[in-house]
Motif scaffolding. Sequence first.
Motif, PDB file in Angstrom:
ATOM      1  N   ASP A 154      47.104  31.948  33.395  1.00 44.97           N
ATOM      2  CA  ASP A 154      47.758  31.861  34.708  1.00 44.97           C
ATOM      3  C   ASP A 154      48.080  33.255  35.218  1.00 44.97           C
ATOM      4  O   ASP A 154      47.873  33.570  36.385  1.00 44.97           O
ATOM      5  CB  ASP A 154      49.066  31.069  34.598  1.00 44.97           C
ATOM      6  CG  ASP A 154      48.814  29.597  34.367  1.00 44.97           C
ATOM      7  OD1 ASP A 154      47.666  29.162  34.601  1.00 44.97           O
ATOM      8  OD2 ASP A 154      49.745  28.891  33.949  1.00 44.97           O
ATOM      9  N   GLY A 157      45.200  34.953  36.620  1.00 45.68           N
ATOM     10  CA  GLY A 157      44.481  34.228  37.652  1.00 45.68           C
ATOM     11  C   GLY A 157      43.196  33.572  37.186  1.00 45.68           C
ATOM     12  O   GLY A 157      42.208  33.554  37.910  1.00 45.68           O
ATOM     13  N   SER A 171      31.716  35.467  35.850  1.00 47.37           N
ATOM     14  CA  SER A 171      31.291  36.657  36.592  1.00 47.37           C
ATOM     15  C   SER A 171      32.017  37.872  36.020  1.00 47.37           C
ATOM     16  O   SER A 171      32.962  37.741  35.243  1.00 47.37           O
ATOM     17  CB  SER A 171      31.646  36.490  38.056  1.00 47.37           C
ATOM     18  OG  SER A 171      33.047  36.492  38.197  1.00 47.37           O
ATOM     19  N   GLN A 174      35.808  37.963  36.485  1.00 49.80           N
ATOM     20  CA  GLN A 174      36.515  37.003  35.641  1.00 49.80           C
ATOM     21  C   GLN A 174      36.541  37.446  34.196  1.00 49.80           C
ATOM     22  O   GLN A 174      37.532  37.278  33.502  1.00 49.80           O
ATOM     23  CB  GLN A 174      35.846  35.633  35.755  1.00 49.80           C
ATOM     24  CG  GLN A 174      36.169  34.947  37.060  1.00 49.80           C
ATOM     25  CD  GLN A 174      35.368  33.682  37.213  1.00 49.80           C
ATOM     26  OE1 GLN A 174      34.175  33.675  36.941  1.00 49.80           O
ATOM     27  NE2 GLN A 174      36.009  32.628  37.643  1.00 49.80           N
TER      28      GLN A 174
ATOM     29  N   MET B   1      28.875  31.572  40.261  1.00 52.65           N
ATOM     30  CA  MET B   1      30.314  31.423  40.037  1.00 52.65           C
ATOM     31  C   MET B   1      31.049  32.573  40.712  1.00 52.65           C
ATOM     32  O   MET B   1      30.686  33.721  40.544  1.00 52.65           O
ATOM     33  CB  MET B   1      30.565  31.458  38.530  1.00 52.65           C
ATOM     34  CG  MET B   1      31.825  30.733  38.143  1.00 52.65           C
ATOM     35  SD  MET B   1      31.977  30.739  36.354  1.00 52.65           S
ATOM     36  CE  MET B   1      30.742  29.550  35.896  1.00 52.65           C
ATOM     37  N   THR B   2      32.005  32.254  41.477  1.00 53.25           N
ATOM     38  CA  THR B   2      32.696  33.326  42.186  1.00 53.25           C
ATOM     39  C   THR B   2      33.997  33.659  41.498  1.00 53.25           C
ATOM     40  O   THR B   2      34.496  32.927  40.669  1.00 53.25           O
ATOM     41  CB  THR B   2      32.983  32.906  43.623  1.00 53.25           C
ATOM     42  OG1 THR B   2      33.690  31.686  43.577  1.00 53.25           O
ATOM     43  CG2 THR B   2      31.721  32.752  44.427  1.00 53.25           C
ATOM     44  N   ASP B   3      34.533  34.794  41.910  1.00 55.55           N
ATOM     45  CA  ASP B   3      35.765  35.245  41.297  1.00 55.55           C
ATOM     46  C   ASP B   3      36.930  34.466  41.888  1.00 55.55           C
ATOM     47  O   ASP B   3      36.969  34.211  43.077  1.00 55.55           O
ATOM     48  CB  ASP B   3      35.908  36.724  41.582  1.00 55.55           C
ATOM     49  CG  ASP B   3      36.607  37.395  40.446  1.00 55.55           C
ATOM     50  OD1 ASP B   3      37.706  37.875  40.673  1.00 55.55           O
ATOM     51  OD2 ASP B   3      36.032  37.406  39.345  1.00 55.55           O
ATOM     52  N   GLN B   4      37.865  34.113  41.053  1.00 55.69           N
ATOM     53  CA  GLN B   4      39.017  33.367  41.535  1.00 55.69           C
ATOM     54  C   GLN B   4      40.085  34.327  42.049  1.00 55.69           C
ATOM     55  O   GLN B   4      40.457  35.260  41.365  1.00 55.69           O
ATOM     56  CB  GLN B   4      39.624  32.558  40.383  1.00 55.69           C
ATOM     57  CG  GLN B   4      38.713  31.439  39.922  1.00 55.69           C
ATOM     58  CD  GLN B   4      38.396  30.477  41.018  1.00 55.69           C
ATOM     59  OE1 GLN B   4      39.264  30.083  41.777  1.00 55.69           O
ATOM     60  NE2 GLN B   4      37.130  30.097  41.158  1.00 55.69           N
ATOM     61  N   PRO B   5      40.588  34.095  43.242  1.00 58.10           N
ATOM     62  CA  PRO B   5      41.724  34.896  43.690  1.00 58.10           C
ATOM     63  C   PRO B   5      42.960  34.515  42.884  1.00 58.10           C
ATOM     64  O   PRO B   5      43.040  33.427  42.331  1.00 58.10           O
ATOM     65  CB  PRO B   5      41.874  34.522  45.159  1.00 58.10           C
ATOM     66  CG  PRO B   5      41.231  33.192  45.287  1.00 58.10           C
ATOM     67  CD  PRO B   5      40.178  33.092  44.216  1.00 58.10           C
ATOM     68  N   ILE B   6      43.900  35.424  42.838  1.00 55.83           N
ATOM     69  CA  ILE B   6      45.119  35.139  42.084  1.00 55.83           C
ATOM     70  C   ILE B   6      45.914  34.094  42.845  1.00 55.83           C
ATOM     71  O   ILE B   6      46.197  34.263  44.028  1.00 55.83           O
ATOM     72  CB  ILE B   6      45.982  36.399  41.958  1.00 55.83           C
ATOM     73  CG1 ILE B   6      45.121  37.540  41.450  1.00 55.83           C
ATOM     74  CG2 ILE B   6      47.182  36.166  41.074  1.00 55.83           C
ATOM     75  CD1 ILE B   6      45.760  38.879  41.637  1.00 55.83           C
ATOM     76  N   PRO B   7      46.252  33.011  42.184  1.00 59.16           N
ATOM     77  CA  PRO B   7      47.059  32.016  42.896  1.00 59.16           C
ATOM     78  C   PRO B   7      48.410  32.623  43.249  1.00 59.16           C
ATOM     79  O   PRO B   7      49.073  33.217  42.400  1.00 59.16           O
ATOM     80  CB  PRO B   7      47.197  30.876  41.891  1.00 59.16           C
ATOM     81  CG  PRO B   7      46.805  31.433  40.574  1.00 59.16           C
ATOM     82  CD  PRO B   7      45.942  32.624  40.815  1.00 59.16           C
ATOM     83  N   ALA B  11      51.119  31.490  39.556  1.00 64.23           N
ATOM     84  CA  ALA B  11      51.115  32.281  38.336  1.00 64.23           C
ATOM     85  C   ALA B  11      52.524  32.403  37.779  1.00 64.23           C
ATOM     86  O   ALA B  11      53.455  32.740  38.479  1.00 64.23           O
ATOM     87  CB  ALA B  11      50.564  33.657  38.626  1.00 64.23           C
TER      88      ALA B  11
END
Lengths: 338, 318
Positions: A154, A157, A171, A174, B1-7, B11
Amino acid sequence: MSDAAALDAPRAAPTAETLLRVQNLSVHFPIHKGLLRRQVGAVQAVDEVSFDVLKGETLGLVGESGCGKSTTGRAILRLTPITQGRVILDGEDITHIEGETLRQRRRKMQMIFQDPQASLNPRMNVSGIISEPLVEHRSLSRKQMQERVYELMDAVGLRRSFANRYPHEFSGGQRQRIGIARALALDPGFIVCDEPIAALDVSIQAQVVNLLEELQQRLGLTYLFISHDLSMVRHMATRVAVMYLGRMVELAPREKLYSVPRHPYTQALLSAVPEPDPRREATRQRIILTGDVPSPANPPSGCRFRTRCPHAFDRCAVETPAFRKLSDGHFAACHLSE
Amino acid sequence: MTDQPIPAGGATPAGGPALVAAPAMPKHRSQWSDVWRQFASHRGALAGMAVFLFIILLCTLGAFIHDVDPQKLDIRAKNQLMSWEHPLGTDNLGRDMLAQIIAGGQVSLAVGVTAMLLSLLVGTLIGVLSGYFRRLDGPLMRFTDLFLALPLLPLLLVIIMLFRDMLRTAFGPESGIFILIVFVIGITSWMQTARIVRGDVLALKEREFVLAAKSIGTPSRRIILRHILPNVLSPIMVSATLGVANAIITESALSFLGLGFPSDFPTWGRLLYDGANFMTLTPDRVIWPGLAISLTVLSVNYIGDGLRDALDPRIRGR
C-alpha cells in the motif's frame, strides 16, 4: 590528503544531527597480472572521500559514469571492501564490524538499486521478495508477515492483488516500487538510492521520485541519492556533492551549488544541463571539456581534473588541492577557489 | 501493464496501525498448481511422463502378471520368436525375454536414478561452492579437472576389484554390488554438472538481487538456497536427465566387462550385450532391451524439459 586535512573535512552545522559520517573513505580494487597473479596496481575507484549526511536530508551525489558514485554508496553499506577510512552510522563506527553485528546493523541501512529488473529475483513472487528482510530479521507469524507485506505494498502504491505475481509480469516503474517496498520493510533510517530512476522511462521517473519524496516526509527517511541526472538531483536533494574520478570535488547546499558552482568541473557539468526557456537556452554558454576521463588505475598527479580543466596551471600538477571550506557549508577542492 | 498511480488516501503508512478493512483478496494461487498447469501444457513432457510411468509400472507390477522365472532355462525352447507363451521370445538358453527385461528394468532403473541423484548432489555441491566462494574455486576446480583427466574405465575396474568382495560380504551379493555400482557411476560422472553449475553461479552471484540479499543481511547459506539454487535449476535439470541415460549405459558397459552384476543377474545393458552376439540370428534380442533403454532416456529427457519450463515463472506465465 593527510589526517590534518581530514579534520578539516566537511562538517555539518552543529545544530542538525549527523546520521552518517564518512571520513577519508577509499576503495581500491587491486589489479593482478602475470603468471603469479602479483598485484601490479589498483583501480582507485574511491579515494579519500569525506562527507556528512544529516538526519532527514537528501544528499545528492552526482558525477559521470565510472567516477565512483555507486562504489561509494556500496562501501557505505559495507557491500564492497573498504580499503581505508571510516564510516560512522548513527554514532557507531561500522567500518570494521563483521558477522552478526553487521547483520543487525543492516536493518538501519538499505539500498534501492538502479536496475529494477536485475535487483529482483525472477524466481520469487512479490510477496516473497518484500518479506525476505522480515524473514531474516523479524520473527513474525505468517499472518503478521502477510499483513506487513500488504502494508508495504500500500505504502508504495502497489495493488494487494499483485502479491502472488512474479517480477517479469510488471513494468519498470512497478518493479522499482517492489524494490522500494523491500528496502522499507525493516524501517531503515538511511537509504542509499543508487540511480533509482536511471533505468526508467521519463514519465515514470517523476512518479518514482514523488513516491520517494512522499515516503521521506512520512517516515523521516534520510537518502543518499546517487544520480547523474542533474535536474532530478536539483529537485530532490538538500545538499549536493560532486565526484570526479574517485574524488569529491565540490559539496554545497543545493541552491548554492547550482547558482555559484566553484569547481571548474561542476561548472562544466552544470553548463551541460539544457534550459527549458528557449531564450535563455540560446544564450547558454556551454563549457566543453576536451579529452577523456583518465584511467582510475593511473590517475594524474596533483589535481585529478587538471588534464581536462580549462583553467589548469602549474601548481595543479604538483599539489593535490585540499577539500576546503569556502563559505558556510560550501566545500570545493580547487586551487583557484582559495 | 501500466504503472499504478499512488492511491491518494488509500495508502497507509508503513508500520502504521493495522488496516481498517482489508479488501477482498483473490484466492491465494498455489505455486505448485501453477507448476502443474504449465507442466501439463507441455505435450512432450506429458507423453514422456506417461511412457516413464508405464515403464516403471511394467518393471514393478509386470512381474506379478507375467510370473515366469527369468532365470528358468528351457533349452528346448531356445531362440523362439514372439508367442503367447513367450511374448518377446526366448534367448539362446531358452530364458523368457519379457521376464528378463522386467527383472533387468528394476535394476537398471534403480541404478540409473540413484547414480544420477548421487552425481547431481556431488556436482551441484561442488559447482555451487566453487562458484560462490572464491577461495574454494581454485582447489575445487583443480579437483574436478583431476577427475576429468582420470581414465575412467581403468579406475572403475580397480575400484570394483578392490571393494567388490568387501561390500559383498557386508551387504550381501546383490545389494553390495548395487551400492558399489551406484557409487562408482555417481562418483565418476559429476564433473560436467559441477562445471556448468559453477559457471552459472559465477554469473548469478554478480546479479543485483544477490547484492540486494546481502544488503538485507541474508547469510551466504540462505542466499545460496533462496537465490542461487532456484536460478541454476535449468542446467541442473538438463544434466539430471542426461545423467539417467548415462548411468544406465555405463552400467551396461560394466556388466559387459563382467564387472557389474553377476552374469545370471539380468540388467538392460547386460541383455543388450548378450544379445549383440546373436544379432544376425535373433535381432529382437537386441531390439527389446535397446528400445527399453532408449524409451527411458527419451521420456526422462522430455520430463526434464517440461519440468524446467514449469519451474521457471517467466515461461510459466505464457
